[in-house]
Design a protein around this motif. Structure first.
Motif, mmCIF file in Angstrom:
data_model
loop_
_atom_site.group_PDB
_atom_site.id
_atom_site.type_symbol
_atom_site.label_atom_id
_atom_site.label_comp_id
_atom_site.label_asym_id
_atom_site.label_seq_id
_atom_site.Cartn_x
_atom_site.Cartn_y
_atom_site.Cartn_z
ATOM 1 N N LEU A 102 0.835 -1.197 0.000
ATOM 2 C CA LEU A 102 0.000 0.000 0.000
ATOM 3 C C LEU A 102 0.870 1.247 0.000
ATOM 4 O O LEU A 102 1.983 1.234 0.544
ATOM 5 C CB LEU A 102 -0.902 0.004 1.240
ATOM 6 C CG LEU A 102 -1.738 -1.254 1.452
ATOM 7 C CD1 LEU A 102 -2.359 -1.261 2.839
ATOM 8 C CD2 LEU A 102 -2.812 -1.362 0.378
ATOM 9 N N LEU A 103 0.361 2.307 -0.562
ATOM 10 C CA LEU A 103 1.083 3.568 -0.592
ATOM 11 C C LEU A 103 0.055 4.690 -0.584
ATOM 12 O O LEU A 103 -0.945 4.624 -1.313
ATOM 13 C CB LEU A 103 1.931 3.655 -1.874
ATOM 14 C CG LEU A 103 2.898 4.814 -1.970
ATOM 15 C CD1 LEU A 103 4.082 4.601 -1.032
ATOM 16 C CD2 LEU A 103 3.411 4.953 -3.401
ATOM 17 N N PRO A 116 -1.098 -1.464 -9.780
ATOM 18 C CA PRO A 116 -1.681 -0.907 -8.549
ATOM 19 C C PRO A 116 -2.978 -0.179 -8.859
ATOM 20 O O PRO A 116 -3.132 0.420 -9.929
ATOM 21 C CB PRO A 116 -0.615 0.069 -8.051
ATOM 22 C CG PRO A 116 0.645 -0.340 -8.727
ATOM 23 C CD PRO A 116 0.241 -0.953 -10.044
ATOM 24 N N VAL A 117 -3.916 -0.239 -7.938
ATOM 25 C CA VAL A 117 -5.215 0.421 -8.113
ATOM 26 C C VAL A 117 -5.211 1.708 -7.297
ATOM 27 O O VAL A 117 -4.994 1.672 -6.080
ATOM 28 C CB VAL A 117 -6.366 -0.500 -7.648
ATOM 29 C CG1 VAL A 117 -7.707 0.195 -7.797
ATOM 30 C CG2 VAL A 117 -6.348 -1.808 -8.430
ATOM 31 N N PRO A 118 -5.447 2.861 -7.958
ATOM 32 C CA PRO A 118 -5.473 4.132 -7.237
ATOM 33 C C PRO A 118 -6.863 4.457 -6.700
ATOM 34 O O PRO A 118 -7.883 4.182 -7.334
ATOM 35 C CB PRO A 118 -5.080 5.140 -8.321
ATOM 36 C CG PRO A 118 -5.625 4.540 -9.583
ATOM 37 C CD PRO A 118 -5.519 3.037 -9.405
ATOM 38 N N PHE A 119 -6.879 5.043 -5.506
ATOM 39 C CA PHE A 119 -8.100 5.548 -4.884
ATOM 40 C C PHE A 119 -7.806 6.982 -4.458
ATOM 41 O O PHE A 119 -6.836 7.214 -3.725
ATOM 42 C CB PHE A 119 -8.486 4.724 -3.649
ATOM 43 C CG PHE A 119 -8.827 3.296 -3.948
ATOM 44 C CD1 PHE A 119 -10.144 2.901 -4.120
ATOM 45 C CD2 PHE A 119 -7.832 2.338 -4.058
ATOM 46 C CE1 PHE A 119 -10.461 1.573 -4.402
ATOM 47 C CE2 PHE A 119 -8.128 1.016 -4.333
ATOM 48 C CZ PHE A 119 -9.450 0.634 -4.509
ATOM 49 N N GLY A 120 -8.609 7.928 -4.880
ATOM 50 C CA GLY A 120 -8.404 9.313 -4.491
ATOM 51 C C GLY A 120 -9.037 9.596 -3.140
ATOM 52 O O GLY A 120 -10.107 9.072 -2.834
ATOM 53 N N MET A 121 -8.369 10.402 -2.327
ATOM 54 C CA MET A 121 -8.946 10.776 -1.037
ATOM 55 C C MET A 121 -10.031 11.816 -1.286
ATOM 56 O O MET A 121 -9.771 12.869 -1.858
ATOM 57 C CB MET A 121 -7.873 11.335 -0.097
ATOM 58 C CG MET A 121 -8.394 11.554 1.317
ATOM 59 S SD MET A 121 -7.083 11.869 2.525
ATOM 60 C CE MET A 121 -6.622 13.537 2.086
ATOM 61 N N TYR A 155 -4.296 6.901 -2.671
ATOM 62 C CA TYR A 155 -4.040 5.621 -2.002
ATOM 63 C C TYR A 155 -3.856 4.604 -3.124
ATOM 64 O O TYR A 155 -4.734 4.448 -3.967
ATOM 65 C CB TYR A 155 -5.267 5.290 -1.159
ATOM 66 C CG TYR A 155 -5.274 4.004 -0.383
ATOM 67 C CD1 TYR A 155 -5.281 4.038 1.008
ATOM 68 C CD2 TYR A 155 -5.338 2.754 -1.002
ATOM 69 C CE1 TYR A 155 -5.340 2.858 1.753
ATOM 70 C CE2 TYR A 155 -5.384 1.584 -0.269
ATOM 71 C CZ TYR A 155 -5.387 1.650 1.103
ATOM 72 O OH TYR A 155 -5.457 0.487 1.838
ATOM 73 N N LEU A 156 -2.708 3.937 -3.155
ATOM 74 C CA LEU A 156 -2.438 2.901 -4.162
ATOM 75 C C LEU A 156 -2.402 1.544 -3.485
ATOM 76 O O LEU A 156 -1.695 1.370 -2.487
ATOM 77 C CB LEU A 156 -1.084 3.126 -4.831
ATOM 78 C CG LEU A 156 -0.973 4.161 -5.921
ATOM 79 C CD1 LEU A 156 0.468 4.272 -6.388
ATOM 80 C CD2 LEU A 156 -1.871 3.832 -7.089
ATOM 81 N N VAL A 167 -11.623 8.909 3.686
ATOM 82 C CA VAL A 167 -12.342 8.125 2.689
ATOM 83 C C VAL A 167 -11.608 8.243 1.355
ATOM 84 O O VAL A 167 -11.273 9.346 0.909
ATOM 85 C CB VAL A 167 -13.801 8.608 2.519
ATOM 86 C CG1 VAL A 167 -14.513 7.820 1.431
ATOM 87 C CG2 VAL A 167 -14.557 8.512 3.837
ATOM 88 N N PHE A 168 -11.362 7.091 0.746
ATOM 89 C CA PHE A 168 -10.699 7.004 -0.552
ATOM 90 C C PHE A 168 -11.657 6.309 -1.516
ATOM 91 O O PHE A 168 -12.288 5.324 -1.141
ATOM 92 C CB PHE A 168 -9.407 6.184 -0.443
ATOM 93 C CG PHE A 168 -8.434 6.728 0.572
ATOM 94 C CD1 PHE A 168 -7.487 7.669 0.205
ATOM 95 C CD2 PHE A 168 -8.469 6.288 1.892
ATOM 96 C CE1 PHE A 168 -6.585 8.168 1.130
ATOM 97 C CE2 PHE A 168 -7.580 6.781 2.823
ATOM 98 C CZ PHE A 168 -6.632 7.723 2.442
ATOM 99 N N GLU A 169 -11.749 6.807 -2.759
ATOM 100 C CA GLU A 169 -12.672 6.207 -3.724
ATOM 101 C C GLU A 169 -12.036 6.035 -5.099
ATOM 102 O O GLU A 169 -11.203 6.839 -5.516
ATOM 103 C CB GLU A 169 -13.921 7.080 -3.901
ATOM 104 C CG GLU A 169 -14.870 7.041 -2.749
ATOM 105 C CD GLU A 169 -16.150 7.826 -3.020
ATOM 106 O OE1 GLU A 169 -16.206 8.618 -3.998
ATOM 107 O OE2 GLU A 169 -17.095 7.658 -2.245
ATOM 108 N N ASN A 170 -12.490 4.986 -5.772
ATOM 109 C CA ASN A 170 -12.241 4.771 -7.190
ATOM 110 C C ASN A 170 -13.513 4.112 -7.719
ATOM 111 O O ASN A 170 -13.659 2.890 -7.699
ATOM 112 C CB ASN A 170 -11.032 3.861 -7.432
ATOM 113 C CG ASN A 170 -10.764 3.616 -8.893
ATOM 114 O OD1 ASN A 170 -11.638 3.791 -9.743
ATOM 115 N ND2 ASN A 170 -9.554 3.184 -9.211
ATOM 116 N N LEU A 171 -14.453 4.937 -8.147
ATOM 117 C CA LEU A 171 -15.761 4.432 -8.561
ATOM 118 C C LEU A 171 -15.698 3.636 -9.858
ATOM 119 O O LEU A 171 -16.632 2.916 -10.191
ATOM 120 C CB LEU A 171 -16.758 5.586 -8.668
ATOM 121 C CG LEU A 171 -16.994 6.347 -7.348
ATOM 122 C CD1 LEU A 171 -17.950 7.512 -7.565
ATOM 123 C CD2 LEU A 171 -17.486 5.418 -6.254
#
Length: 169
Positions: free
Chosen positions: A81-82, A102-107, A92-93, A116-120
């Motif tokens: 995680l990163l 890696p899957v990115p999630f934006g805060m 958040y990766l 809360v981090f999301e990647n819809l």
């Protein structure tokens, strides 16, 4: 000192000062979630799940999540995680075996006890909800941004949390 040299020196100082101020402001958002740093553990009947976070550079947190079998300590699942801040955004990766990249999630929100981090656009999960319920307890909800998902409750691994009195952030 000539006027031209003086102006060049002032321009350099302003540019360096501006960069320092930019660096400070860029790390402001990620510093809001510094409560995440440390070692966390959840014990189940047959497994121990851990998540550990550390600062590796200003604006960068590195994490490792694992699920271990209690009987022999073998790793059943592991994720790298990163969390990093760049250009005013926190990302958040998650690197897991199921995905090639890696899957990115934006805060999308953060406070002194919640992020809360999301990647819809991702299949699952779409949302990661980290909540510090006390200095010694962390709840992580992993969901499809709706009703489907699960929640992990971790205990902080710390001498402060092993005593009867809880430490405060």
């Amino acid at each position: 000192m000539t006027k031209r040299l003086f102006i060049a020196a002032v321009v350099c100082c302003v540019a360096l000062t501006g960069r320092a101020e930019q660096d400070a402001s860029e790390s402001t958002q990620i510093s809001m979630i510094s409560w995440l740093l440390g070692n966390w553990q959840q014990e189940r009947e047959e497994t121990i799940r851990t998540e550990s976070w550390e600062t590796v550079a200003p604006g960068i947190y590195r994490g490792l999540g694992q699920s271990l079998l209690k009987k022999d300590g073998s790793v059943r699942f592991s994720e790298a995680l990163l969390i990093y801040e760049a250009s005013g955004s926190v990302t958040y990766l998650a690197s897991v075996p199921e995905n090639k990249l890696p899957v990115p999630f934006g805060m999308v929100s953060a406070s002194s006890k919640h992020a809360v981090f999301e990647n819809l656009g991702h299949d699952f999960p779409k949302r990661l909800d980290y909540r510090l319920t006390s200095w010694c307890e962390l709840r992580v909800s992993v969901s499809d941004a709706g009703d489907e998902g699960f929640t992990l409750t971790f205990a902080r691994i710390s001498d402060d949390c092993n005593s009867e009195l809880e430490a405060k952030p």
